[in-house]
Scaffold this motif. Sequence first.
Motif, short mmCIF file in Angstrom:
data_model
loop_
_atom_site.label_atom_id
_atom_site.label_comp_id
_atom_site.label_asym_id
_atom_site.label_seq_id
_atom_site.Cartn_x
_atom_site.Cartn_y
_atom_site.Cartn_z
N ARG A 214 -2.45 -3.43 -9.35
CA ARG A 214 -2.09 -2.27 -8.53
C ARG A 214 -2.89 -2.34 -7.23
NH1 ARG A 214 -2.36 3.19 -11.61
NH2 ARG A 214 -0.21 2.67 -12.14
N GLN A 215 -2.17 -2.48 -6.12
CA GLN A 215 -2.80 -2.65 -4.81
C GLN A 215 -2.49 -1.47 -3.90
OE1 GLN A 215 -0.91 -6.69 -4.41
NE2 GLN A 215 -2.98 -7.27 -3.80
N PHE A 216 -3.49 -1.04 -3.14
CA PHE A 216 -3.35 0.10 -2.24
C PHE A 216 -3.59 -0.32 -0.79
CE2 PHE A 216 -4.68 1.77 -6.33
CZ PHE A 216 -3.88 2.89 -6.52
N TRP A 217 -2.72 0.17 0.08
CA TRP A 217 -2.91 0.03 1.52
C TRP A 217 -3.00 1.44 2.10
CZ3 TRP A 217 -0.17 -3.40 -1.29
CH2 TRP A 217 -0.36 -4.78 -1.06
N PHE A 218 -4.12 1.78 2.69
CA PHE A 218 -4.30 3.12 3.26
C PHE A 218 -3.95 3.11 4.74
CE2 PHE A 218 -6.95 3.06 -0.49
CZ PHE A 218 -6.80 4.33 -1.02
N PHE A 219 -3.50 4.26 5.22
CA PHE A 219 -3.17 4.41 6.64
C PHE A 219 -4.35 5.10 7.34
CE2 PHE A 219 1.02 4.08 4.64
CZ PHE A 219 1.57 3.06 5.40
N ASP A 220 -5.06 4.32 8.12
CA ASP A 220 -6.25 4.80 8.82
C ASP A 220 -5.85 5.39 10.17
OD1 ASP A 220 -8.98 5.21 9.18
OD2 ASP A 220 -9.25 3.28 10.20
N PRO B 118 -5.31 -4.93 1.35
CA PRO B 118 -5.19 -4.15 0.12
C PRO B 118 -6.52 -3.93 -0.59
CG PRO B 118 -4.64 -6.43 -0.33
CD PRO B 118 -4.91 -6.34 1.14
N TYR B 119 -6.56 -2.87 -1.40
CA TYR B 119 -7.62 -2.61 -2.35
C TYR B 119 -6.98 -2.73 -3.72
CZ TYR B 119 -10.07 -0.87 1.75
OH TYR B 119 -10.65 -0.77 3.00
N PRO C 256 -12.17 -7.43 -6.56
CA PRO C 256 -12.54 -7.81 -5.19
C PRO C 256 -11.85 -9.08 -4.70
CG PRO C 256 -14.35 -8.25 -6.73
CD PRO C 256 -13.32 -7.48 -7.48
N LEU C 257 -11.46 -9.96 -5.62
CA LEU C 257 -10.84 -11.22 -5.24
C LEU C 257 -9.54 -11.01 -4.47
CD1 LEU C 257 -10.98 -14.33 -5.47
CD2 LEU C 257 -9.66 -14.14 -7.59
N TYR C 258 -8.80 -9.96 -4.82
CA TYR C 258 -7.53 -9.67 -4.16
C TYR C 258 -7.63 -8.48 -3.21
CZ TYR C 258 -5.61 -12.80 -7.72
OH TYR C 258 -5.34 -13.89 -8.52
N SER C 259 -8.83 -8.14 -2.80
CA SER C 259 -9.04 -7.00 -1.92
C SER C 259 -9.62 -7.45 -0.59
CB SER C 259 -9.99 -5.98 -2.57
OG SER C 259 -9.47 -5.53 -3.81
N ILE D 243 5.71 14.67 8.04
CA ILE D 243 5.47 14.00 6.76
C ILE D 243 4.59 12.79 7.07
CG2 ILE D 243 6.52 12.78 4.82
CD1 ILE D 243 8.93 14.56 5.10
N PHE D 244 3.34 12.91 6.68
CA PHE D 244 2.33 11.93 7.09
C PHE D 244 2.04 10.94 5.96
CE2 PHE D 244 -2.08 10.51 7.45
CZ PHE D 244 -2.10 10.03 8.75
N PRO D 245 2.08 9.63 6.25
CA PRO D 245 1.80 8.61 5.22
C PRO D 245 0.30 8.50 4.93
CG PRO D 245 2.19 7.53 7.33
CD PRO D 245 2.41 9.01 7.56
N LEU D 246 -0.05 8.59 3.67
CA LEU D 246 -1.45 8.46 3.27
C LEU D 246 -1.77 7.06 2.78
CD1 LEU D 246 -1.76 11.76 1.21
CD2 LEU D 246 -2.56 11.38 3.54
N VAL D 247 -0.97 6.56 1.85
CA VAL D 247 -1.24 5.27 1.22
C VAL D 247 0.05 4.75 0.61
CG1 VAL D 247 -1.89 6.45 -0.93
CG2 VAL D 247 -2.67 4.11 -0.55
N TRP D 248 0.20 3.43 0.61
CA TRP D 248 1.31 2.86 -0.15
C TRP D 248 0.76 1.91 -1.19
CZ3 TRP D 248 3.25 -2.23 -0.42
CH2 TRP D 248 2.85 -3.13 0.58
N MET D 249 1.48 1.80 -2.28
CA MET D 249 1.00 1.07 -3.45
C MET D 249 2.02 0.03 -3.90
SD MET D 249 0.21 2.67 -7.22
CE MET D 249 1.97 2.93 -7.54
#
Length: 415
Positions: free
Chosen positions: A64-70, A91-92, A124-127, A351-357
């Motif tokens: 499960r990978q997360f991309w946050f919108f900064d 991704p995290y 951490p390897l995939y982050s 409608i503001f994007p926070l994170v996509w997974m």
Amino acid sequence: MGCCNRSCGLIAGIAIGAALALLGGILFPVGDNLIVESVLEEAVIQNGTPTYENWLTQGGGTLRQFWFFDVQNAREVVEEGATPVVVEKGPYSYWTRYLPKMTVKFNPNDTVSYSILNEAVFEPLYSSGTEMDVISTLNLAVAYNYTFDGPYNIFTGKDDVTKVGTIDKWRRSRTLDFWNDTYCNMINGTDGSNFAPYVDATKPLYFFSSDICRSVSASYERSLELKGIPVYRFTLLASTLASPLENPDNHCYCRDLETTKNCSMAGVLDISSCQKGQPIYISLPHFLHGSPSLLESVKGLKPILDEHDTYLQVEPMTGITLGFSKKIQVNMMYGPSKVITVLKKVNSSTIFPLVWMNESAELDDESATMLKMALVDSITMLDVIRKLLLGVGLFIFALCLILYIVVRCKGKRIV
């Protein structure tokens, strides 16, 4: 005497060739029937079947990978009501669903109940960063760790293999209670981990996703191979999150006429009714397939079909999902407010994007080898054997028949 022996030998060759060709021909329908019977038996979710093992524990776990919108201009947004400018950060990555399904119980009515633990371990390897990174965004707690999905109650397929994996109940109910509509509250299909055997590429696959509180369907896109195993790739259509004006079936998902511009907005799903009233909207990453206004209200988004679509890779004979990539984006609605100080300068609802997974998994090498040997290699071997028997049999039959005719003709000329 020699001529007689030769003729008898050729007649025997004709008989042997005919027998081999007949055996090869018989193996086509008989072999196919044996394969069908074997697949149908092994497709049932019960102890000892390959389907059960794949269903119980997904080999290798799910990433499960997360991309946050900064937000790059947070001060301007708050003080001047400027359009947010975001940069994707990630991704995290976390390993999840690597543990077997919990509280598995087989029931007398040919169903099995279970729950899924959403335990996550940082990888951490995939982050691209650490869990200590600082990100500027709206304040919304999104917690996934140590939560449970379910309980589910699904059909094992023992009494009817076409129902294998189909959800009977979720959270002890056969319907949802989020949408105030019978159609939208239907729980359709499976949980996506498997489907009925002998998948028909001309028909959609239905599955229920608890993450978005509704059932969806995926349609055949193309055929390919996954680690040497032929699979069908099914993807979500753009109509899944289309506005009710484009897809009338979505009429009951439109809840806020103002935010959705009289239900004309495409690409977002208001799930506040299943998130304790929080103003949460679900979409595909970067508002893929969404209305242009969604991209205009936030700068820095770039939807790309190949990167942001959701797909399933299903082995068509067994119906087992061997790989998948489920992508969703969590958004929050904010707008002008006289009560919340930081929102006083905001001009309109956004409608503001926070994170996509991206939640993805793929058949591990060991399981792929076993499945390939049990399914692909055995079918290939059977196909080779029956074609070889038929081909060799016809060759021997034809050769011996021709030689027999030649010998007979020569014998008549000598007489």
